[in-house]
Design a protein around this motif. Sequence first.
Motif, PDB file in Angstrom:
ATOM      1  N   LEU A 122       0.269  14.512   3.744  1.00  0.00           N
ATOM      2  CA  LEU A 122      -0.688  14.330   4.833  1.00  0.00           C
ATOM      3  C   LEU A 122      -1.769  13.320   4.448  1.00  0.00           C
ATOM      4  O   LEU A 122      -2.139  12.440   5.242  1.00  0.00           O
ATOM      5  CB  LEU A 122      -1.316  15.676   5.202  1.00  0.00           C
ATOM      6  N   MET A 123      -2.280  13.442   3.232  1.00  0.00           N
ATOM      7  CA  MET A 123      -3.297  12.494   2.782  1.00  0.00           C
ATOM      8  C   MET A 123      -2.720  11.085   2.677  1.00  0.00           C
ATOM      9  O   MET A 123      -3.388  10.104   3.037  1.00  0.00           O
ATOM     10  CB  MET A 123      -3.854  12.938   1.435  1.00  0.00           C
ATOM     11  N   SER A 124      -1.475  10.975   2.201  1.00  0.00           N
ATOM     12  CA  SER A 124      -0.863   9.644   2.079  1.00  0.00           C
ATOM     13  C   SER A 124      -0.674   9.015   3.450  1.00  0.00           C
ATOM     14  O   SER A 124      -0.947   7.815   3.648  1.00  0.00           O
ATOM     15  CB  SER A 124       0.486   9.762   1.370  1.00  0.00           C
ATOM     16  N   LEU A 134       0.829  -1.206   0.000  1.00  0.00           N
ATOM     17  CA  LEU A 134       0.000   0.000   0.000  1.00  0.00           C
ATOM     18  C   LEU A 134       0.861   1.252   0.000  1.00  0.00           C
ATOM     19  O   LEU A 134       0.583   2.215  -0.735  1.00  0.00           O
ATOM     20  CB  LEU A 134      -0.924  -0.018   1.220  1.00  0.00           C
ATOM     21  N   LEU A 135       1.916   1.248   0.797  1.00  0.00           N
ATOM     22  CA  LEU A 135       2.813   2.410   0.816  1.00  0.00           C
ATOM     23  C   LEU A 135       3.506   2.600  -0.530  1.00  0.00           C
ATOM     24  O   LEU A 135       3.742   3.735  -0.961  1.00  0.00           O
ATOM     25  CB  LEU A 135       3.852   2.229   1.922  1.00  0.00           C
ATOM     26  N   LEU A 136       3.838   1.500  -1.193  1.00  0.00           N
ATOM     27  CA  LEU A 136       4.442   1.606  -2.518  1.00  0.00           C
ATOM     28  C   LEU A 136       3.470   2.245  -3.498  1.00  0.00           C
ATOM     29  O   LEU A 136       3.840   3.128  -4.292  1.00  0.00           O
ATOM     30  CB  LEU A 136       4.871   0.226  -3.008  1.00  0.00           C
ATOM     31  N   ILE A 137       2.202   1.830  -3.445  1.00  0.00           N
ATOM     32  CA  ILE A 137       1.193   2.423  -4.324  1.00  0.00           C
ATOM     33  C   ILE A 137       1.015   3.902  -4.011  1.00  0.00           C
ATOM     34  O   ILE A 137       0.902   4.739  -4.912  1.00  0.00           O
ATOM     35  CB  ILE A 137      -0.129   1.654  -4.178  1.00  0.00           C
ATOM     36  N   VAL A 138       0.994   4.229  -2.713  1.00  0.00           N
ATOM     37  CA  VAL A 138       0.854   5.635  -2.320  1.00  0.00           C
ATOM     38  C   VAL A 138       2.046   6.451  -2.822  1.00  0.00           C
ATOM     39  O   VAL A 138       1.892   7.581  -3.294  1.00  0.00           O
ATOM     40  CB  VAL A 138       0.709   5.734  -0.790  1.00  0.00           C
ATOM     41  N   ALA A 139       3.259   5.871  -2.732  1.00  0.00           N
ATOM     42  CA  ALA A 139       4.444   6.583  -3.217  1.00  0.00           C
ATOM     43  C   ALA A 139       4.370   6.822  -4.721  1.00  0.00           C
ATOM     44  O   ALA A 139       4.725   7.905  -5.216  1.00  0.00           O
ATOM     45  CB  ALA A 139       5.702   5.795  -2.853  1.00  0.00           C
ATOM     46  N   LEU A 140       3.898   5.809  -5.460  1.00  0.00           N
ATOM     47  CA  LEU A 140       3.755   5.990  -6.905  1.00  0.00           C
ATOM     48  C   LEU A 140       2.717   7.066  -7.228  1.00  0.00           C
ATOM     49  O   LEU A 140       2.934   7.911  -8.119  1.00  0.00           O
ATOM     50  CB  LEU A 140       3.368   4.666  -7.553  1.00  0.00           C
TER      51      LEU A 140
END
Length: 456
Positions: free
Chosen positions: A170-172, A11-17
């Motif tokens: 902040l949203m991520s 999920l963090l990887l998707i958020v980073a992308l």
Amino acid sequence: MRLVLQLVARLLLIVALCLTAATVWATFDAYRSVDRATAASAQRVAHALEALYWRELLLRSSRMREHLVPVPDWRTLETMKLIAPGVCVQFQPAAAFEKPLCGQSQGIGQTPPRWFASLVPTFLGSHAEVVRPVSPRAAAAGTVVATPDQAAAISLAWEYILNVIDVALLMSAAIALLASLAIAHALAPARSIVTALQRMARGQYRTPLPRFRSMELAMIGNAVGELGERLEEATEQRTALTRRLLEIRDDERRALARELHDEFGQNLSAILAFSSTIETASTKEANAGGIAQDARMISQATHRIMASLRDTLKRLRNPLPDELGLEASLVNLVDSWRSQSATQPTIQLDLKGNLADIGGTAATTAYRVAQECLTNALRHSAARKINLRIERRAGEDDALLIRVEDDGGGDADRVAQSAGFGLTGIRERVAAAGGSLSIARANRGLSVAATIPLAA
């Protein structure tokens, strides 16, 4: 790695992308917003000058049209308000020594780093000037030329990107936190399933599971429950079969003991009587020495066979606990080993707890375990001391503990993996009684411990 952590990492990887894509889009949008501000500034100033042009044309018709615009009052504060920050506007044809009228550019945005200032124009190109006619119906009215300030445009784009990134971060963080909590909550029932499987591995097959809301977890829970029921049924069937096999084996032992006693015992007694008669009669004849010697050899061989037969009958006949009780049979077992030879190792018997009311399968199993362990320690090790401990643990866990320790060395792992008949037999007996058997290393030898639940 735990499944929750794997899902959170993905999920963090998707958020980073997504954050990277948002940053790129924000950079492009902020940089091109300067072009839109430039075009809007040119349009607003041209509209204002058009109104001024027609007013001067109507009020001062005596003047030459080419001198109508620019008039001295077009460079006013009102016109400045129409120009976006970082944009400069100039009227064409311009008067001599006339400078462009620029919007506020001091302190606009934040100073960008050098790499950003050099990278953005390289990929997104430079800003073009915007030309708007003062009046589409009067070409002689002139044109308005708006030119963006390159440095101010990059500063505005950098500030816009920073604002977007702050909000995006902040949203991520909020999305990652909330999604992690949601994932952990969704996978929380998996712990119940794992706990149930661990209990099944320890023998607690009927382990109730809560009802899961998720259809997939509910299917897994149902499958685990059905597996537990089948394992319990299979275990019960195996235990019943093992008990039946042990009963059949005991019956065969008794039948074999009767046959050996009736047939072999009587025949050996007869051979012994014949040898005695021959030895007695040979003393009166001439060749008495050789015949007597043969008779004595027959007699000695017969005595040895009868001693071996008695030992075999002791092991094959009904277990002594059925006749004497567990405590007396254990004392008799230890005394029989002690009396066989003075060179035998020291056998210490330690009885603890009330053993008087223990009978049936539990007593027979305890006696057989002690008998087999003593036999193995005496015959297959160089032990000098053997400790046999029988303890009854009263209370809720009403169980009988049998422990045999020796100092004869030995490899506990090799013995535990052994497939010998004796060790396999006591394993079967203990399992049929619902107990457990363990083989471990003692101080200088081996320790065999069996626990037999009396409640069963």
